[in-house]
Design a protein around this motif. Structure first.
Motif, short mmCIF file in Angstrom:
data_model
loop_
_atom_site.label_atom_id
_atom_site.label_comp_id
_atom_site.label_asym_id
_atom_site.label_seq_id
_atom_site.Cartn_x
_atom_site.Cartn_y
_atom_site.Cartn_z
N GLY A 95 0.81 -1.21 0.00
CA GLY A 95 0.00 0.00 0.00
C GLY A 95 0.84 1.25 0.00
N ALA A 96 2.06 1.15 -0.49
CA ALA A 96 3.02 2.26 -0.40
C ALA A 96 2.56 3.52 -1.13
CB ALA A 96 4.39 1.82 -0.92
N LEU A 97 1.79 3.37 -2.16
CA LEU A 97 1.39 4.55 -2.94
C LEU A 97 -0.09 4.89 -2.82
CD1 LEU A 97 3.47 3.97 -6.18
CD2 LEU A 97 4.05 5.31 -4.16
N THR A 98 -0.79 4.26 -1.90
CA THR A 98 -2.23 4.46 -1.84
C THR A 98 -2.67 5.51 -0.83
OG1 THR A 98 -2.50 2.72 -0.20
CG2 THR A 98 -2.69 2.09 -2.54
N GLY A 99 -1.75 6.04 -0.06
CA GLY A 99 -2.14 7.01 0.96
C GLY A 99 -2.84 6.34 2.13
N GLU A 100 -2.49 5.09 2.40
CA GLU A 100 -3.13 4.32 3.47
C GLU A 100 -3.05 5.04 4.80
OE1 GLU A 100 -2.17 0.35 6.04
OE2 GLU A 100 -1.57 0.41 3.96
N ARG A 101 -1.95 5.69 5.09
CA ARG A 101 -1.78 6.36 6.36
C ARG A 101 -2.84 7.42 6.57
NH1 ARG A 101 4.09 8.36 7.29
NH2 ARG A 101 3.37 10.40 7.81
#
Length: 146
Positions: free
Chosen positions: A132-138
């Motif tokens: 999920g590094a590029l999904t803005g999960e945070r």
């Protein structure tokens, strides 16, 4: 009513892909240090002014660390970004193997070595997607907490 999971790496397919990549990286790292040590040396570019065995041993240790980090699931986004960067950083070794016509891992023809070059972007995408590094999960997680 339950809230759907964030567009991050918590879904079952992402978790499974992350675990599979973690296992693959751990096995590859062990291979660097043991049974595939010579084969990995074929990928070290001849123009690199470093001892080939040292590069193989060092990259093996790094791959084991990445594998275990992927399997632990901790700091997924950071690990995914770092692993993707690692795949980009080692790509010149794959190009060197193709250009210098070094046979290793069953890549004993120019065609096989060329086809393999196209799998490196797949590994980059796999690392980014599965974590999920590029999904803005945070940000999505933060938004749910409020």
């Amino acid at each position: 009513m339950t809230t759907p999971p964030a567009a991050g790496s918590t879904s079952l397919p992402r978790s499974a892909a992350r675990a599979l990549l973690g296992a693959f990286m751990t096995l590859a790292g062990v291979g660097h240090l043991t049974f595939q040590r010579r084969a990995f040396q074929a990928q070290v570019p001849t123009w690199l002014p470093v001892n080939k065995d040292a590069v193989v041993l060092g990259s093996g240790a790094v791959e084991i660390a990445f594998g275990l980090a992927m399997l632990s699931g901790a700091r997924r986004r950071q690990v995914g970004l770092a692993l993707a960067a690692f795949f980009v950083a080692i790509f010149p070794g794959n190009v060197s193997q193709y250009v210098s016509r070094q046979s290793a891992f069953g890549l004993d023809t120019d065609r096989k070595r060329l086809i393999r070059l196209f799998f490196q972007p797949v590994l980059v995408a796999w690392a980014l997607w599965s974590t999920g590094a590029l999904t803005g999960e945070r940000g999505a997680r933060r938004g749910r907490a409020h």
